[in-house]
Design a protein around this motif. Structure first.
Motif, mmCIF file in Angstrom:
data_model
loop_
_atom_site.group_PDB
_atom_site.id
_atom_site.type_symbol
_atom_site.label_atom_id
_atom_site.label_comp_id
_atom_site.label_asym_id
_atom_site.label_seq_id
_atom_site.Cartn_x
_atom_site.Cartn_y
_atom_site.Cartn_z
ATOM 1 N N MET A 225 1.095 7.903 6.022
ATOM 2 C CA MET A 225 0.093 7.347 6.911
ATOM 3 C C MET A 225 -0.573 6.134 6.263
ATOM 4 S SD MET A 225 0.314 8.901 9.738
ATOM 5 C CE MET A 225 -1.054 8.168 10.563
ATOM 6 N N ALA A 226 -0.757 6.201 4.951
ATOM 7 C CA ALA A 226 -1.401 5.083 4.265
ATOM 8 C C ALA A 226 -0.566 3.817 4.412
ATOM 9 C CB ALA A 226 -1.625 5.417 2.791
ATOM 10 N N ALA A 227 0.767 3.959 4.328
ATOM 11 C CA ALA A 227 1.645 2.794 4.468
ATOM 12 C C ALA A 227 1.517 2.207 5.872
ATOM 13 C CB ALA A 227 3.089 3.176 4.177
ATOM 14 N N LEU A 228 1.493 3.050 6.881
ATOM 15 C CA LEU A 228 1.353 2.563 8.257
ATOM 16 C C LEU A 228 0.025 1.834 8.450
ATOM 17 C CD1 LEU A 228 2.790 5.584 10.273
ATOM 18 C CD2 LEU A 228 3.892 3.400 9.787
ATOM 19 N N PHE A 229 -1.049 2.386 7.875
ATOM 20 C CA PHE A 229 -2.352 1.750 7.988
ATOM 21 C C PHE A 229 -2.338 0.378 7.315
ATOM 22 C CE2 PHE A 229 -6.566 0.813 6.261
ATOM 23 C CZ PHE A 229 -7.300 0.795 7.436
ATOM 24 N N ARG A 230 -1.751 0.316 6.119
ATOM 25 C CA ARG A 230 -1.717 -0.961 5.398
ATOM 26 C C ARG A 230 -0.922 -2.000 6.183
ATOM 27 N NH1 ARG A 230 -2.471 -0.507 -0.724
ATOM 28 N NH2 ARG A 230 -1.570 -2.592 -0.637
ATOM 29 N N ILE A 231 0.247 -1.609 6.685
ATOM 30 C CA ILE A 231 1.076 -2.551 7.448
ATOM 31 C C ILE A 231 0.320 -3.028 8.678
ATOM 32 C CG2 ILE A 231 3.180 -2.793 8.829
ATOM 33 C CD1 ILE A 231 4.503 -0.838 6.825
ATOM 34 N N GLY A 232 -0.314 -2.091 9.408
ATOM 35 C CA GLY A 232 -1.077 -2.438 10.598
ATOM 36 C C GLY A 232 -2.257 -3.342 10.298
ATOM 37 N N SER A 233 -2.765 -3.272 9.086
ATOM 38 C CA SER A 233 -3.893 -4.108 8.670
ATOM 39 C C SER A 233 -3.447 -5.425 8.063
ATOM 40 C CB SER A 233 -4.748 -3.352 7.656
ATOM 41 O OG SER A 233 -5.255 -2.173 8.225
ATOM 42 N N GLY A 234 -2.123 -5.640 7.992
ATOM 43 C CA GLY A 234 -1.611 -6.882 7.430
ATOM 44 C C GLY A 234 -1.549 -6.899 5.917
ATOM 45 N N ILE A 235 -1.598 -5.717 5.319
ATOM 46 C CA ILE A 235 -1.557 -5.608 3.857
ATOM 47 C C ILE A 235 -0.170 -5.114 3.443
ATOM 48 C CG2 ILE A 235 -2.581 -4.475 1.848
ATOM 49 C CD1 ILE A 235 -5.081 -3.987 3.633
ATOM 50 N N ALA A 236 0.437 -5.793 2.476
ATOM 51 C CA ALA A 236 1.761 -5.394 2.004
ATOM 52 C C ALA A 236 1.692 -4.026 1.328
ATOM 53 C CB ALA A 236 2.307 -6.423 1.033
ATOM 54 N N VAL A 237 2.742 -3.250 1.508
ATOM 55 C CA VAL A 237 2.840 -1.915 0.921
ATOM 56 C C VAL A 237 3.589 -2.028 -0.409
ATOM 57 C CG1 VAL A 237 3.754 0.414 1.250
ATOM 58 C CG2 VAL A 237 2.860 -0.852 3.198
ATOM 59 N N PRO A 238 3.032 -1.456 -1.480
ATOM 60 C CA PRO A 238 3.757 -1.506 -2.750
ATOM 61 C C PRO A 238 5.001 -0.623 -2.696
ATOM 62 C CG PRO A 238 1.775 -0.163 -2.977
ATOM 63 C CD PRO A 238 1.755 -0.764 -1.585
#
Length: 69
Positions: free
Chosen positions: A1-14
């Motif tokens: 879920m954290a990855a989906l939130f980051r992507i949706g917020s425009g933040i790259a996922v490590p």
């Protein structure tokens, strides 16, 4: 879920670099922030990570591996 939130917020996922090069490349492609930069499902199915055999000692079909005898 954290990855989906980051992507949706425009933040790259490590992506962990401890994975194989093929796995790392596959995950990196899926996690592009811009949806237009992400490959289609058909393109992902052609990725070397998906196309490689699950086990490196698998014999071609019709032949048995020495471990299976």
């Amino acid at each position: 879920m954290a990855a989906l939130f980051r992507i949706g917020s425009g933040i790259a996922v490590p992506v962990p670099y401890s994975l194989s090069k093929e796995a790392n490349d596959f995950i990196f492609q899926c996690f592009h922030v811009n949806p237009r930069d992400r490959p289609t499902a058909s393109q992902l199915l052609e990725n070397p990570f998906v196309r490689r055999p699950l086990f490196s000692d698998c014999a071609p079909s019709g032949q048995s591996s020495s471990r299976m005898r």
